[in-house]
Design a protein around this motif. Structure first.
Motif, mmCIF file in Angstrom:
data_model
loop_
_atom_site.group_PDB
_atom_site.id
_atom_site.type_symbol
_atom_site.label_atom_id
_atom_site.label_comp_id
_atom_site.label_asym_id
_atom_site.label_seq_id
_atom_site.Cartn_x
_atom_site.Cartn_y
_atom_site.Cartn_z
ATOM 1 N N GLU A 139 0.838 -1.205 0.000
ATOM 2 C CA GLU A 139 0.000 0.000 0.000
ATOM 3 C C GLU A 139 0.870 1.251 0.000
ATOM 4 O OE1 GLU A 139 -3.297 2.330 2.783
ATOM 5 O OE2 GLU A 139 -2.719 0.279 3.305
ATOM 6 N N ALA A 140 1.933 1.240 0.782
ATOM 7 C CA ALA A 140 2.792 2.420 0.901
ATOM 8 C C ALA A 140 3.487 2.753 -0.413
ATOM 9 C CB ALA A 140 3.822 2.201 2.001
ATOM 10 N N PRO A 191 1.986 4.120 4.493
ATOM 11 C CA PRO A 191 0.827 4.353 3.629
ATOM 12 C C PRO A 191 0.342 5.796 3.705
ATOM 13 C CG PRO A 191 0.581 2.278 4.804
ATOM 14 C CD PRO A 191 1.777 2.975 5.393
ATOM 15 N N GLU A 192 -0.224 6.272 2.606
ATOM 16 C CA GLU A 192 -0.622 7.680 2.509
ATOM 17 C C GLU A 192 -1.544 8.105 3.644
ATOM 18 O OE1 GLU A 192 -2.314 10.794 -0.878
ATOM 19 O OE2 GLU A 192 -2.213 8.635 -1.289
ATOM 20 N N ARG A 193 -2.419 7.217 4.091
ATOM 21 C CA ARG A 193 -3.377 7.593 5.135
ATOM 22 C C ARG A 193 -2.720 7.871 6.483
ATOM 23 N NH1 ARG A 193 -5.297 2.169 7.291
ATOM 24 N NH2 ARG A 193 -4.007 0.654 6.165
ATOM 25 N N ARG A 195 0.469 9.378 6.604
ATOM 26 C CA ARG A 195 1.535 10.361 6.402
ATOM 27 C C ARG A 195 1.187 11.709 7.047
ATOM 28 N NH1 ARG A 195 2.456 8.666 0.052
ATOM 29 N NH2 ARG A 195 3.153 6.535 0.521
#
Length: 248
Positions: A139-140, A191-193, A195
């Protein structure tokens, strides 16, 4: 050999040794004059193909023939400004897809600057941990990582896989690979969530502390444009660019 060249070679050696541990094998031994070069390749993730040698590459015609015969999944790294290899890659349909900066840090010069007790670093120990690591890291980075390859690396004596957790939730991954006195930091993925919360910085602090305690003398990595600023702040020194190519 001067120190800069020695540590540049150590960075490349750590990275390619990790690829071999992940399953890359010699594919072709190319003689040219009194010298030779060996082509290595991965049929599974991370799909890297490279010449591992201190001698010159094959002549242009033979090099293009070899590159043209690589599988569609192949990704070829170029260490530094090797214009002949870059030209041969472009001529055989490859396009530049990833720019990185090789960097290194002398651990004797490093001191931690912060600590977040909420972030817990946990080693991968069980099959379920491997799958969690693969899911979060995929995911990342935005691509699918091969679970079987990571399971094999988890059992390798020179590899340590890590999960970073906050309140029991996995928020990041990392992989450490040891070659002699050098430990390479790889697959640091948030993962973006998750960051924007300083997780990557805290994770790197914890990883560097572990490397220091384990007796490593140097840490190497290959930074993306997004991560290079953080690594500079942590004390890493830039070494050389790495340009990776693959067919579109």
């Amino acid at each position: 050999m001067n120190k800069d060249k020695y540590w540049a070679k150590a960075n490349i050696h750590n990275l390619t040794a990790l690829w071999r541990a992940a399953g890359a094998a010699p594919l072709e031994h190319v003689e040219h004059g009194t010298e030779s070069a060996t082509l290595y390749g991965s049929s599974r993730w991370p799909f890297r193909h490279w010449f591992e040698t201190d001698t010159p590459l094959p002549d242009n015609r033979e090099l293009r023939s070899i590159l043209g015969g690589l599988p569609a999944t192949a990704m070829v790294p170029v260490w530094g400004e090797n214009r002949d290899l870059q030209a041969a890659l472009s001529a055989t349909g490859f396009e530049r897809c990833l720019d990185q900066r090789a960097m290194h840090l002398t651990l004797a010069d490093w001191r931690p600057t912060s600590s977040n007790p909420a972030l817990q670093l946990r080693p991968v120990q069980f099959a379920g941990d491997v799958q969690t690591w693969v899911t979060v890291c995929s995911e990342a980075f935005g691509y699918r990582i091969d679970t079987a390859v990571i399971a094999g690396l988890a059992a390798h004596q020179d590899t340590r896989l890590w999960l970073a957790e906050i309140d029991g939730v996995t928020v990041a991954t990392a992989l450490l690979f040891r070659t002699g006195e050098v430990t390479g930091v790889h697959q640091v993925g948030v993962p973006e969530r998750f960051r924007g919360r300083g997780i990557a910085r805290e994770l790197m602090q914890a990883l560097l502390a572990h490397c220091q305690q384990s007796g490593a003398g140097r840490v190497t990595l290959q930074a993306s444009e997004m991560g290079e600023g953080l690594y500079r702040q942590l004390g890493f020194t830039p070494q050389f660019p790495i340009f990776s190519y693959r067919r579109p």
